[in-house]
Design a protein around this motif. Structure first.
Motif, short mmCIF file in Angstrom:
data_model
loop_
_atom_site.label_atom_id
_atom_site.label_comp_id
_atom_site.label_asym_id
_atom_site.label_seq_id
_atom_site.Cartn_x
_atom_site.Cartn_y
_atom_site.Cartn_z
N PRO A 39 0.71 -0.96 0.44
CA PRO A 39 0.06 -0.23 -0.08
C PRO A 39 0.90 1.58 -0.24
CG PRO A 39 -0.27 -1.80 1.57
CD PRO A 39 0.70 -2.22 1.27
N ALA A 40 0.60 2.43 -0.80
CA ALA A 40 0.67 3.81 0.00
C ALA A 40 1.63 4.02 1.02
CB ALA A 40 -0.06 4.32 -1.35
N SER A 41 0.99 3.15 1.88
CA SER A 41 1.27 4.08 3.21
C SER A 41 2.87 3.78 3.94
CB SER A 41 0.30 3.46 4.10
OG SER A 41 -0.16 2.67 4.35
N VAL A 42 3.31 2.22 3.28
CA VAL A 42 4.18 1.76 3.36
C VAL A 42 4.98 1.61 2.30
CG1 VAL A 42 4.78 -0.95 3.61
CG2 VAL A 42 2.25 -0.32 4.29
N PHE A 43 6.73 2.14 3.78
CA PHE A 43 8.13 1.82 2.79
C PHE A 43 8.72 1.01 3.28
CE2 PHE A 43 5.72 6.16 2.40
CZ PHE A 43 6.33 7.08 1.43
N SER A 44 9.66 0.59 1.93
CA SER A 44 10.81 -0.99 2.16
C SER A 44 11.54 -0.65 1.51
CB SER A 44 10.19 -1.85 2.10
OG SER A 44 9.32 -1.47 1.00
N ALA A 45 13.41 -0.70 2.57
CA ALA A 45 14.08 -1.30 1.49
C ALA A 45 15.11 -1.99 1.94
CB ALA A 45 15.11 0.74 1.36
N GLN A 46 16.20 -1.99 0.95
CA GLN A 46 17.06 -3.33 1.45
C GLN A 46 18.61 -2.51 1.04
OE1 GLN A 46 16.59 -6.47 2.38
NE2 GLN A 46 19.17 -6.33 2.28
N SER A 47 19.27 -3.03 1.55
CA SER A 47 20.67 -2.57 1.81
C SER A 47 21.20 -3.68 0.84
CB SER A 47 20.88 -1.53 2.86
OG SER A 47 21.77 -2.87 4.08
N THR A 48 22.40 -2.63 0.32
CA THR A 48 23.28 -3.84 -0.02
C THR A 48 24.66 -3.09 0.18
OG1 THR A 48 24.08 -2.29 -2.02
CG2 THR A 48 22.62 -4.35 -1.76
N ARG A 49 25.82 -3.84 0.25
CA ARG A 49 26.83 -4.13 0.77
C ARG A 49 27.71 -2.42 0.13
NH1 ARG A 49 30.65 -8.71 0.35
NH2 ARG A 49 32.29 -7.07 1.63
N GLY A 50 27.59 -1.76 -0.66
CA GLY A 50 27.71 -0.60 -1.46
C GLY A 50 27.59 0.62 -1.14
N GLY A 51 28.56 2.13 -0.59
CA GLY A 51 28.18 3.06 -0.84
C GLY A 51 28.61 3.82 1.33
N GLY A 52 29.21 3.06 2.34
CA GLY A 52 29.48 2.64 2.99
C GLY A 52 31.32 3.17 2.91
N VAL A 53 32.13 3.28 4.41
CA VAL A 53 32.92 3.84 4.54
C VAL A 53 33.49 2.31 5.69
CG1 VAL A 53 31.83 6.38 5.28
CG2 VAL A 53 32.34 4.68 7.04
N SER A 54 32.97 1.74 5.93
CA SER A 54 34.33 0.14 5.92
C SER A 54 35.07 0.14 5.59
CB SER A 54 33.58 -0.37 7.13
OG SER A 54 32.14 -0.24 7.72
N ASN B 147 28.50 -1.94 5.82
CA ASN B 147 28.38 -2.78 7.20
C ASN B 147 27.13 -1.72 8.33
OD1 ASN B 147 28.70 -4.24 9.14
ND2 ASN B 147 30.11 -3.27 9.82
N LEU B 148 26.38 -2.65 8.85
CA LEU B 148 25.47 -1.91 8.99
C LEU B 148 25.21 -2.68 10.43
CD1 LEU B 148 22.99 -1.19 6.47
CD2 LEU B 148 24.15 0.50 7.65
N GLY B 149 26.05 -3.52 11.33
CA GLY B 149 26.82 -4.30 12.20
C GLY B 149 27.34 -3.80 13.22
N ALA B 150 26.54 -3.62 14.07
CA ALA B 150 27.95 -3.18 15.38
C ALA B 150 28.21 -4.19 16.39
CB ALA B 150 27.00 -1.82 16.71
N HIS B 151 28.22 -5.52 15.99
CA HIS B 151 28.23 -6.79 16.36
C HIS B 151 29.59 -7.61 16.10
CE1 HIS B 151 25.17 -7.87 14.08
NE2 HIS B 151 25.84 -9.18 14.48
N ASN C 163 35.24 -0.94 13.34
CA ASN C 163 35.36 0.49 14.12
C ASN C 163 33.79 1.16 14.33
OD1 ASN C 163 35.56 2.69 14.42
ND2 ASN C 163 37.76 2.97 13.77
N PRO C 164 33.35 0.95 15.56
CA PRO C 164 31.97 1.30 15.82
C PRO C 164 31.83 2.97 15.16
CG PRO C 164 33.07 0.13 17.70
CD PRO C 164 34.33 0.19 17.27
#
Length: 245
Positions: free
Chosen positions: A11-26, A34-38, A42-43
């Protein structure tokens, strides 16, 4: 930033997205979003990556990052934020972002046709066999026939080798699960290739869900786009996110 926008008739009220490994600084082996802190990154890099993702998607709120344990506990937001040990999250509150992280396990996004409730679940084989998807549907508290499901990037059926105990765990629940396993090597080795997408669909169909989308990825073989724990061991995590406007 390299993102996947789920192709499903939400529905129009629902937004969703999936990240990949591209576009970060790690740096490697967590390169780059990388979105995992565990995982040993580096935090400061993780926080920068999360900020980049939030800015790119114009997220209405900071995602609640779960402490995932391959269990069946479902968190309801924003009511339950004290204990974040859970493998699924549900929300009926506009602007509340639901998120889960994976690197071979199956991410599953849910919404209802009315656009009144959304959910995200982390389904490794243990959680899947234990009933995390059914628990998520129960927490959504709507007719499963009105639920839409998107199956995100997970290890594909040509790469997910498991032992006989995994096959037995699913076949004990339903004999139909036998069709989701293909033998590998000699029969005495008791090794199998498992189709986690098919296993998830079987569980959801049994629970009353009829509308499925996605399910055509392989994190293990697509190293350019996805983190994979089984492939690399030391690696990052991608995220699946869903929220109501």
């Amino acid at each position: 930033m390299d993102l996947i926008l789920p192709d499903w008739p939400a529905p129009a009220s629902v937004f969703s997205a999936q990240s990949t490994r591209g576009g970060g600084v790690s740096p490697a082996p967590f390169a780059s979003l990388n979105l995992g802190a565990h995982v040993g990154d580096n935090p400061a890099n993780v926080e920068a990556n999360r900020a980049r993702l939030a800015a790119c998607l114009s997220l209405p709120s900071a995602p609640v990052w779960l402490e995932q344990v391959h269990g069946t506990r479902v968190l309801t937001l924003p009511d339950e934020t004290g204990n974040l040990t859970a493998d699924a999250v549900v929300s009926r509150t506009p602007g509340q972002v639901c998120s889960i992280m994976t690197a071979d396990c199956l991410p599953v996004l849910f919404c209802d046709q009315a656009g009144s409730v959304v959910a995200a679940a982390h389904a490794g084989w243990r959680g899947l066999a234990a009933g995390i998807l059914e628990a998520t549907l129960q927490a959504m508290a709507v007719d499963p026939a009105t639920v839409l499901v998107w199956l995100g990037p997970a290890i594909g059926p040509g790469a997910f080798e498991v032992g006989g105990e995994v096959r037995a765990a699913f076949i004990t629940h339903s004999s139909l699960a036998e069709h989701a396993f293909m033998p590998v090597g000699n029969p005495q080795d008791d090794k199998w290739l498992a189709d986690i997408y098919q296993l998830a669909r079987l569980r959801l169909i049994a629970a009353g869900v009829r509308q499925f989308y996605g399910g055509d990825y392989c994190t293990h073989t697509d190293a350019a786009r996805f983190f994979s724990y089984r492939r690399d061991q030391a690696t990052g995590r991608q995220a699946s996110l869903i929220w109501l406007e």
